[in-house]
Design an enzyme around this catalytic site. Sequence first.
Site, short mmCIF file in Angstrom:
data_model
loop_
_atom_site.label_atom_id
_atom_site.label_comp_id
_atom_site.label_asym_id
_atom_site.label_seq_id
_atom_site.Cartn_x
_atom_site.Cartn_y
_atom_site.Cartn_z
CB SER A 179 2.60 -0.10 4.69
OG SER A 179 2.68 1.22 5.18
CG HIS A 224 -1.85 1.12 1.27
ND1 HIS A 224 -3.00 1.14 0.51
CD2 HIS A 224 -1.83 2.29 1.95
CE1 HIS A 224 -3.64 2.27 0.72
NE2 HIS A 224 -2.96 2.99 1.59
#
Length: 316
Positions: free
Chosen positions: A137, A110
Amino acid sequence: MTRAKVAVLISGSGTNMAALLYAAKQPECPYEIVLVASNNPDAEGLTLAHGEGIATFAQSHKGIERVAFDAIMQHQIEKAGATHVALAGYMRILSDAFVQHWDGRMLNIHPSLLPKYTGLHTHQRALDAGDKVAGCSVHLVTPELDAGPVLGQTEVLIRPNDTAETLAERVKIAEHQLYPRILSAYVSRDKDPEWLVAQVRERAMAQPGADEVSSHGMPCFGIIGGKKFAYVSVDHHGDGKTALLVKISGAEEQAMLIDSDEDRYYRPAYFGDGWIGIRLDLGDTDWDHIADWLAKSWRAVAPKKLTKLMDVAGEF
Ligand code: GRF
């Protein structure tokens, strides 16, 4: 070395998929890509994967109900023999059944420093908020969107003249470094002594009055001011094994356990008949079972005043 088998799901350019794929070409990489699948038959990444000799599957989701569509994907992923799923720009909300099936074995990348900015337009939102730092992330996928446990992150500094596009470009570079690294660590963690010791620690320290010390170089758990109830043997005399040592009733139980599964249980040298060695690095450890072993071992050495408290608590 047996490699984890990863299915990558994409919807677009697939640059993260490409990063995963090329990292997997290194001989020591602990995973291989067995399938690249997409809900978008025009996804550019499919061409790249196919050109690299990877099996691909494409099926538009249009006109198919979510659950039925996920079942089609599930079938393809299983057919490819995947043990893990890596989402890489897969622009579909997944059905609960699919997420549940891959619980603990599905990762996503993400483009934000989660828990900040779940969902879309992450870069613009970071700029609008006046953030100094953006990033990416990798997280485990759980039913709630972008909310699963974060496994790793990379920060990317925001420059004064950044636009969402210029920032996205740099974050992508960070993504391409991060994803293969985190996926590799994740699929090999059940052989990683540090991770295994941490799993034992969490469960051992949950016992009342528990304390950790180091004994002959081994992480060792005991009752404060009292007896020891667990040791973790890590690469003892270079044997390359990671195992838990806990208390048992004696020679008979020891022989019975070893007889029941001689790859997993063994007689720990120097510990005698009152202990059993349980391998933790076989890749199929049942951690609830390990928690039970620790509780039983704790009970074998705990002073009466502690076990009584537990018995009373157990009655309610
Ligand atoms: C990446 O920014 C990723 O973080 C997000 O979707 C984008 C996919 O890009 N989930 P690509 O298809 O890997 O190039």
